[in-house]
Design an enzyme around this catalytic site. Structure first.
Site, PDB file in Angstrom:
ATOM      1  N   TYR A 119      25.597  34.880  54.287  1.00 51.46           N
ATOM      2  CA  TYR A 119      27.040  35.027  54.129  1.00 51.46           C
ATOM      3  C   TYR A 119      27.431  34.570  52.732  1.00 51.46           C
ATOM      4  CZ  TYR A 119      31.656  36.117  55.743  1.00 51.46           C
ATOM      5  OH  TYR A 119      32.875  36.716  55.872  1.00 51.46           O
TER       6      TYR A 119
ATOM      7  N   ARG B  61      39.565  44.630  51.270  1.00 47.49           N
ATOM      8  CA  ARG B  61      39.730  43.357  50.571  1.00 47.49           C
ATOM      9  C   ARG B  61      38.563  42.445  50.928  1.00 47.49           C
ATOM     10  NH1 ARG B  61      41.810  37.771  51.800  1.00 47.49           N
ATOM     11  NH2 ARG B  61      39.656  38.037  52.424  1.00 47.49           N
TER      12      ARG B  61
ATOM     13  N   LYS C 193      29.198  38.078  59.588  1.00 48.97           N
ATOM     14  CA  LYS C 193      30.013  37.274  60.494  1.00 48.97           C
ATOM     15  C   LYS C 193      29.356  37.172  61.869  1.00 48.97           C
ATOM     16  CE  LYS C 193      34.029  36.271  58.362  1.00 48.97           C
ATOM     17  NZ  LYS C 193      34.734  34.982  58.360  1.00 48.97           N
TER      18      LYS C 193
ATOM     19  N   GLU D  58      38.679  41.767  60.057  1.00 50.44           N
ATOM     20  CA  GLU D  58      38.087  41.023  58.939  1.00 50.44           C
ATOM     21  C   GLU D  58      38.294  41.749  57.614  1.00 50.44           C
ATOM     22  OE1 GLU D  58      36.297  37.905  57.108  1.00 50.44           O
ATOM     23  OE2 GLU D  58      36.726  38.045  59.248  1.00 50.44           O
ATOM     24  N   ASP D  59      38.804  41.036  56.635  1.00 50.34           N
ATOM     25  CA  ASP D  59      38.944  41.519  55.257  1.00 50.34           C
ATOM     26  C   ASP D  59      39.754  42.809  55.145  1.00 50.34           C
ATOM     27  OD1 ASP D  59      37.700  39.323  54.325  1.00 50.34           O
ATOM     28  OD2 ASP D  59      35.845  40.284  53.715  1.00 50.34           O
TER      29      ASP D  59
ATOM     30  N   ASP E 144      40.670  36.891  61.156  1.00 56.06           N
ATOM     31  CA  ASP E 144      40.030  35.668  60.674  1.00 56.06           C
ATOM     32  C   ASP E 144      40.571  35.233  59.323  1.00 56.06           C
ATOM     33  OD1 ASP E 144      38.011  33.592  61.015  1.00 56.06           O
ATOM     34  OD2 ASP E 144      37.005  34.537  59.320  1.00 56.06           O
ATOM     35  N   ASP E 145      40.954  36.179  58.474  1.00 48.85           N
ATOM     36  CA  ASP E 145      41.474  35.818  57.159  1.00 48.85           C
ATOM     37  C   ASP E 145      42.805  35.089  57.271  1.00 48.85           C
ATOM     38  OD1 ASP E 145      39.373  37.294  55.662  1.00 48.85           O
ATOM     39  OD2 ASP E 145      40.305  39.008  56.648  1.00 48.85           O
TER      40      ASP E 145
ATOM     41  N   ASN F 181      36.739  32.458  47.549  1.00 49.32           N
ATOM     42  CA  ASN F 181      35.333  32.751  47.383  1.00 49.32           C
ATOM     43  C   ASN F 181      35.174  34.206  46.968  1.00 49.32           C
ATOM     44  OD1 ASN F 181      35.383  34.274  49.909  1.00 49.32           O
ATOM     45  ND2 ASN F 181      35.289  32.303  50.965  1.00 49.32           N
TER      46      ASN F 181
END
Length: 644
Positions: free
Chosen positions: A174, A227, A245, A316-317, A339-340, A489
């Site tokens: 990850y 993203r 993930k 996610e993202d 999750d973001d 990150n």
């Protein structure tokens, strides 16, 4: 130790899962032969399970206590594999393959003697060999490629390696390495994993989901690749994130890989470099937007409900422009979360709570400055607000406790672009707070810190250097132990380095980072830097949601997850400088969080009813640990009369 679902459909579900595995793209070369064996699969799997029955290759899920005890009483130590799963088929099945770990008896029984080198190696020996191979590579991306190949070949060995070496391997599978892997996805692609859905598939998504090798899916991680981390639009390359993930779910919370599915909603890309790349693997179109995009997502959600009705969906993202809308639209329709927004919120709040607990102060006295108003910054702010409400603060006290900045500076009511943005409008300072802190209009980070005198500084900008020396020194002037959280990150996008935060605060800052940093040496002291990775939250939360069978994943579940994570930061750990646990504690932290989530679901009456004393056992028995089981052939009367 995943517990299989209760009910009469378990054998059918299990055999469908097996047959899909056998027919997956990993074994295409034998699909024609296997097509004749489907009739045998529905009667191939014995219910005579070993005493520690959760260690089955295809595990049970949901923590059914009664069923657990009944199965545990059978005392059979061997596992009967599906009819026809032998020879090369067994060696090419990643959930069952042991490589050189097959015993001489198994090699003979399953017709693989002569197909492997003579020497039999234990799982521990194999792990040491794989670790040697990983360490022999100097390039993190090459290590990533090597571990991905291992995952595709032998998932038990892969997860044994990850679980036993979390601190070393998490940065490979990850962040930060996965970012580079996503950027290079089309050029390092070796073997498929997961499901890719495009706008061309809108009318047949249920059909395509049924192509999944796993047919009792309980956990989906999905992205549209717009993203990815702080790297932007990576198109189909974003598939690396759901895969990574889910690897952390399996390693960190013991969710068996057979119950997971990574999905890429490949709706195109606006990344010119990818569109010009002749080897780009994705749907080569401009990114879909507006109503057409919404129709694709709706078709996906409908298909998930049809094919995997018990699955939890983690978004996610997704870009900020769609992430909030999707969460609002679907969170009450099926158990889902972003999750973001929510995972980052819980890990951010958890770090703050750990610092507060160990500094012997209280939540009500904290003032937090947020640099960044995207999904992460807004999410942390919203959960912090919920925590303040729980602590008894009124609306006025909460409003002055949080101050936000974006790329244009202080976010306040009436500023251009603020009132038209739903999220920014919600967190903007109003006249009362502006007057309280002495703001008359625009202000940069240093001025905001000078006037607000924050105790906590949170960065979610993905802009390296956004926390300047002047900003940190100004904060340290007013706060004896400032909490500094450069959460962006990968590492190259962090608002400041841990070394900078320690040095600029004269060694007084408490630092939690989004990406890993080495320990900092300053003025004769060594400071451990706890990584505020979302992996502290989402594995345990997902496990708790699965065990509880909750129909909704609420913000309060993330709040209790943050509480539980903070409880795992001991005074001894805090005294090293860290506000997050050590990597090797991940499974224990996930278990603690899962129990809290199950109890919260019970309190809300959103899930099944358990006695409080049963929660501990239900969660513990739902956690799979990678180990080899001893295989045996099914009884003679259950075998086919002719060779496949």
């Amino acid at each position: 130790m995943l517990i299989r679902p209760a009910g009469a459909d378990i054998l059918i579900s299990r055999h469908l899962l097996i047959s899909r595995h056998l027919l997956s793209s990993r074994q295409l070369f034998i699909s024609r032969q296997l097509s004749t064996s489907t009739q045998f699969l529905t009667r191939s799997y014995s219910t005579a399970l070993p005493s520690h029955s959760l260690d089955m290759p295809l595990h049970r899920i949901d923590g059914d206590i009664t069923e657990d005890r009944q199965l545990a009483a059978k005392k059979n130590k061997k596992v009967q594999l599906p009819i026809g799963l032998k020879g090369f088929r067994l060696l090419y099945h990643p959930l069952y393959n042991k490589d050189t770990g097959f015993s001489p008896e198994e090699r003979k029984a399953f017709e693989i003697d002569g197909l492997l080198p003579r020497e039999h190696l234990s799982l521990e020996q194999q792990m040491q060999l794989e670790l040697e191979r990983v360490r022999a590579k100097s390039d993190p991306l090459e290590k990533f490629i090597g571990l991905s190949a291992l995952q595709d070949r032998n998932e038990t060995l892969f997860y044994k390696l990850i679980v036993e070496n979390l601190a070393e391997t998490m940065p490979i599978i990850y962040t930060p390495t996965v970012g580079k892997a996503c950027q290079m996805y089309s050029h390092i692609f070796r073997r498929t994993r997961g499901i890719f859905l495009t706008p061309d598939d809108k009318d047949r998504m249920s059909e395509i989901l049924r192509h999944s090798p796993n047919q009792d899916v309980r956990l989906i991680v999905v992205t549209d690749g717009q993203r990815i981390l702080g790297l932007g639009d990576l198109g189909a390359g974003g598939m690396g994130i759901p895969i990574g993930k889910l690897s952390l779910y399996c390693a960190g919370a013991g969710i068996h890989p057979g119950f997971t599915l990574p999905i890429m909603l490949d709706v195109g890309t606006d990344n010119e470099e990818l569109l010009r790349d002749p080897y780009y693997a994705g749907w080569r179109h401009r990114r879909l937007k507006g109503e057409a995009y919404d129709e694709v997502v709706e078709a996906f959600i409908t298909a998930v409900q049809n094919v995997f009705p018990r699955a939890i969906v983690q978004f996610e993202d997704f870009h900020r422009s769609t992430a909030f809308d999707l969460l609002t639209r679907y969170r009450n329709r099926l158990p889902s979360f972003n999750d973001d927004i929510q995972g980052t919120a819980a890990v951010g709040l958890g770090g703050i709570l750990a610092a507060i607990k160990n500094l012997d102060t209280d939540l009500a006295s904290q003032r937090v400055v947020f640099l960044g108003t995207g999904t992460a910054g807004f999410g942390i702010g919203e959960l912090f607000k919920l925590a303040l409400e729980r602590a008894g603060l009124d609306e006025a006290a909460i409003a002055k406790s949080m101050v936000f900045l974006d790329s244009k500076g202080l976010v306040y009511g009436g500023r251009e672009g603020v009132d038209s943005d739903p999220q920014k409008r919600q967190v903007a300072l109003q006249k009362r707070e502006m007057d309280l802190y002495g703001f008359s209009g625009d202000a940069d980070l240093v001025e905001v810190i000078d006037k607000v005198k924050p105790t906590v500084l949170v960065g979610t900008t993905a802009v390296a250097g956004a926390f300047t020396e002047q900003a940190i020194r100004t904060m340290a002037k007013y706060c004896d132990r400032p909490v500094v959280l450069p959460f962006s990150n990968p590492t190259s996008h962090a608002e400041c380095t841990a070394q900078q935060a320690i040095e600029w605060s004269d060694g007084r800052a408490i630092v939690g980072s989004g990406s890993p940093f080495d320990p900092v040496k300053y003025n004769g002291n060594t400071y451990e830097i706890g990584q505020g990775n979302n992996s502290w939250i989402f594995p345990g939360l997902g496990l708790g949601a699965i065990v509880s069978r909750t129909r909704i994943i609420t913000d309060s579940m993330f709040l209790v997850a943050a509480d539980a994570m903070a409880e795992c930061v001991t005074p001894a750990r805090f005294n090293t400088g860290a506000i997050y646990p050590q990597s090797h504690e991940l499974r224990n932290v996930s278990e603690h969080i899962a129990k809290a989530v199950v109890r919260e679901a019970m309190r809300l009456q959103y899930g099944r009813r358990l006695k409080d004393a049963e929660v501990e056992e239900a969660v513990r028995r739902s956690m799979w640990y990678p180990r080899y089981l001893e295989y045996e052939l099914a009884p003679e009367h259950q075998r086919p009369h002719s060779r496949l």
